[in-house]
Design a protein around this motif. Structure first.
Motif, PDB file in Angstrom:
ATOM      1  N   LYS A 146     -18.859 -32.527  20.277  1.00 22.69           N
ATOM      2  CA  LYS A 146     -18.320 -31.633  21.304  1.00 22.69           C
ATOM      3  C   LYS A 146     -16.912 -31.194  20.901  1.00 22.69           C
ATOM      4  O   LYS A 146     -16.080 -32.017  20.542  1.00 22.69           O
ATOM      5  CB  LYS A 146     -18.306 -32.342  22.656  1.00 22.69           C
ATOM      6  CG  LYS A 146     -17.770 -31.484  23.784  1.00 22.69           C
ATOM      7  CD  LYS A 146     -16.339 -31.780  24.049  1.00 22.69           C
ATOM      8  CE  LYS A 146     -15.742 -30.871  25.118  1.00 22.69           C
ATOM      9  NZ  LYS A 146     -14.340 -31.206  25.391  1.00 22.69           N
ATOM     10  N   GLY A 167     -13.676 -30.049  33.011  1.00 21.59           N
ATOM     11  CA  GLY A 167     -13.729 -31.014  31.908  1.00 21.59           C
ATOM     12  C   GLY A 167     -15.166 -31.407  31.567  1.00 21.59           C
ATOM     13  O   GLY A 167     -15.410 -32.275  30.731  1.00 21.59           O
ATOM     14  N   ASP A 197     -17.672 -32.409  28.064  1.00 16.22           N
ATOM     15  CA  ASP A 197     -17.884 -33.737  27.480  1.00 16.22           C
ATOM     16  C   ASP A 197     -19.170 -34.338  28.038  1.00 16.22           C
ATOM     17  O   ASP A 197     -19.940 -34.987  27.335  1.00 16.22           O
ATOM     18  CB  ASP A 197     -16.742 -34.696  27.879  1.00 16.22           C
ATOM     19  CG  ASP A 197     -15.393 -34.276  27.348  1.00 16.22           C
ATOM     20  OD1 ASP A 197     -15.354 -33.452  26.423  1.00 16.22           O
ATOM     21  OD2 ASP A 197     -14.380 -34.797  27.863  1.00 16.22           O
TER      22      ASP A 197
HETATM   23 MG    MG Z   1     -11.709 -31.799  28.160  1.00 18.91          MG
END
Ligand code: MG
Ligand code: ASP
Length: 413
Positions: free
Chosen positions: A5, A199, A202
């Motif tokens: 990632k 976020g 991930d």
């Molecule tokens: Mg991040």
């Protein structure tokens, strides 16, 4: 196979995308590459939406910056003229859609959660399209087709049964390089675009790694790994080379913004190690996260220190609680019913109070629902009003080997 990632900064500029290309093309085994939006774009999409919804025409300038940013990157990363023109065309088509949505938001002065989720999805849709044309033989997949969510307390949570099944179908046979947008998903019930939270790329990578039984999950970011403390606060902080899943979870729940906390559980469950690596310093060893708890000679027992601001301690107290069965049950049931997450708990050994910590943002609701729950006991004088102490910071000292080692708490205090 493994899953890599790359975060926003890793795909945020021409040079960083070229580093990503180099890193991925050097790998021999099949890989799935998950990308975030170009660094800063998610924030900008959200800020632009707010402007448009308030009828502020200045949103147009923000939008043109978003457009220019993507076109500049394409210009710098795709050498072949024909391919470049093709990508420009596809990217412009997406950006046109986006412009129309912004226009709609501007005209009707309204921004629903659904529209906001749609707008923000363009970040990863654009970045994945671009990067898939940079890495040799990369095949682009759309995460909305196999990451499925259901709604719970205004949050979209992953529908794992369906998601795992769809992932297995989608990636069979597994191409040499699959390129996928992180963060975005769609609703199992309505098919509308959703996302896994800020976020969340991930997490996308972790879900894929787990469903496909990857040997490693690599999170490529712009730091060398987890640090012993926040380097902006503690200048002597250094990179931690090994962590257990539990230690990593503790550190990232407490402010270390290296990985999105939900990422850890799926891979932990399947015992797939995580490596944190730096796109801008690819030869650095990074942080290796696995199940094994290694006690290294001469290494500190405390792995790291981290902290979060904006926390609140709530105390439910009363001599009438002593020896009464079910008070804690009622406290936590009430909080759960109202979707409030508790991250730390303690009770006086006499049972005359229970104190727990929540985010500041949840404090008022917590006080209100607990006062309602214990209205009768309060009226009878058995219990006090619930008290909230807001604006605290919470500090966590992390290290599994602290267990059964005397002296750590003393030293800390
Ligand atoms: Mg991040
Ligand atoms: N682009 C999304 C965000 O900024 C997801 C991610 O980068 O992980 O929150």
């Amino acid at each position: 196979m493994k899953v890599l990632k790359f975060g926003g900064t890793s795909v945020g500029s021409v040079n960083s995308i070229l580093s990503v290309k180099k890193i991925v093309e050097a790998i021999e085994e099949p890989v799935i590459v998950v990308v975030s939006a170009l660094g800063g774009i998610t924030d900008k999409l959200l800020a632009t939406s707010t402007m448009a919804s308030k009828g502020d025409l200045a949103y147009e300038k923000e939008l043109s910056e978003i457009i220019a940013r993507h076109l500049d990157v394409i210009e710098g990363v795709i050498e072949d003229k024909e391919v470049r023109m093709d990508v420009q065309k596809k990217v412009m088509a997406l950006l046109d859609e986006l412009s129309n949505i912004f226009k709609g938001v501007y005209l009707i002065n309204d921004l629903s959660a659904k529209t906001s989720d749609t707008i923000v999805s363009y970040g990863e849709r654009l970045s994945s399209l671009i990067v898939s044309n940079v890495i040799k033989d990369a095949k682009l997949f759309d995460s909305r087709k196999y990451i499925k969510t259901v709604k719970q307390f205004n949050k979209h949570i992953v529908d794992f049964d369906l998601t795992n099944k769809l992932i297995k179908e989608t990636f069979s046979p597994l191409p040499k390089v699959s390129l996928v947008p992180g963060f975005i998903s769609s609703s199992t019930e309505t098919g509308e675009v959703t996302n896994l939270g800020r976020g969340g790329s991930d997490y996308t990578a972790s879900i894929l790694a787990t469903a496909l039984g990857a040997n490693t999950l690599e999170i490529w970011t712009d730091v060398d790994g987890f640090m012993t403390a926040d380097p902006r606060v503690i200048s002597s902080a250094y990179v931690i080379d090994r962590l257990t899943f539990t230690e990593a979870m503790e550190l990232c729940n407490f402010g270390a913004k290296v990985i999105y906390p939900p990422t850890i559980y799926p891979v932990y469950h399947k015992n797939i190690p995580i490596r944190i690596l730096n796109t801008f310093n690819p030869t650095a060893p990074g942080t290796y996260i696995s199940k094994e708890r290694v006690k290294e000679e001469g290494k500190a027992i405390i792995k790291g220190i981290s902290s979060i601001n904006d926390t609140c301690l709530i105390t439910v107290q009363g001599l009438g609680m002593v020896g009464v069965i079910g008070v804690n049950y009622r406290i936590f049931k009430t909080l759960a019913k109202n979707g409030i997450s508790v991250f730390m708990v303690s009770q006086a050994s006499s049972e005359n109070n229970t104190t727990f910590a929540v985010r500041n943002a949840d404090a008022d609701l917590a006080v209100q629902v607990l006062n309602d729950e214990f209205a009768l006991e309060r009226a009878q004088g058995d219990m006090n009003d619930t008290v909230a102490e807001k604006d605290l910071a919470t500090v966590a000292i992390v290290g599994e080997n602290m267990k059964r080692t005397p002296g750590i708490a003393g030293k800390l205090f």
